[in-house]
Design an enzyme around this catalytic site. Sequence first.
Site, short mmCIF file in Angstrom:
data_model
loop_
_atom_site.label_atom_id
_atom_site.label_comp_id
_atom_site.label_asym_id
_atom_site.label_seq_id
_atom_site.Cartn_x
_atom_site.Cartn_y
_atom_site.Cartn_z
N THR A 58 10.88 55.70 72.48
CA THR A 58 11.12 56.08 73.21
C THR A 58 11.62 57.16 73.56
O THR A 58 11.57 57.60 72.89
CB THR A 58 12.70 54.91 73.87
OG1 THR A 58 13.41 55.53 73.43
CG2 THR A 58 12.37 53.30 73.51
N ASP A 207 3.72 71.57 73.20
CA ASP A 207 4.95 70.89 73.34
C ASP A 207 4.71 70.84 71.45
O ASP A 207 5.17 69.74 71.41
CB ASP A 207 4.77 70.18 73.60
CG ASP A 207 6.98 70.05 73.33
OD1 ASP A 207 7.51 70.42 74.05
OD2 ASP A 207 6.41 68.24 74.07
N ASP A 224 1.21 63.19 69.94
CA ASP A 224 1.97 63.19 71.22
C ASP A 224 1.02 65.03 72.28
O ASP A 224 1.68 65.89 72.11
CB ASP A 224 3.75 64.08 71.18
CG ASP A 224 4.38 61.96 70.34
OD1 ASP A 224 3.71 61.21 70.90
OD2 ASP A 224 6.04 62.54 70.98
#
Length: 273
Positions: A58, A207, A224
């Site tokens: 999540t 990131d 990601d």
Amino acid sequence: MSFDALSFSPSDLAEPGPDQRWSTWPETSPTERGPLPHPDWIITESAALDTELGIVKTGKEAEVFLIERAVPGDPSRSCVLAAKRYRTSAHRDFTRSTQYVEGRRTRSMRDERALGKKSTYGRELAATNWAFAEFEALRRLYVEGAPVPYPVQIHNDEILMEFVGHGITAAPRLAQIRADAAETALLFEQVVEAMHVFAHAGFAHGDLSPYNILIHKGRVVVIDVPQIVDLAANPSGLDLLHRDCNNVTTWFARHGAHVDAESLFAELVAEVF
């Protein structure tokens, strides 16, 4: 839930049951599917069912679910996928987005204004833009040879991609790994190689950290990438690349590797320019 419990015959199931749907593959166009040739493990049959097995991760902007796509009655035709679903406008937080999206093009001035005003349409558009940005980045990086999951398809705000793990257990993150000096050095070499592939394609992850690098069968897999940065178009591109270098080298230095952030940054800049 075991995989044995997910084996069906046509007589067992006339319609999708709980936590199931018909495969969304037929609803996608060629531009919404992964690069050719498609791997043999991908299930493309229209009669396949998607069964949700649980949640993997999540986050503020999206959740990742585990899905089995299988043809009822044919145990040889099944695969496990990661389904990344971007949150609705009422439940997501794109506060980090401004710096990352500089230099990205939108489809029209109307879309540009909606994004700027953060209207309801603009918030929905933001999610779609992030989903498509991640999917297109995965397509491009996969073709370039970067160690990223294969992007199977995108449908609305959901990206289906290769699940990196064993069975239904996700591969550990780099931050979870306990490795000796030799293994750590080899992992660092792989991470640097991945960053070079990104830079050669004109991108910085934006990131990168030990929390979005998986280790699967001794190999690194970078995940990601919705915030991926175009190093030529984004004014903050080199700053974000430098931050990636610092994040990576700081972690490896703490684990005994001989690394230097500035040297790595110089190598990657040379790759781009």
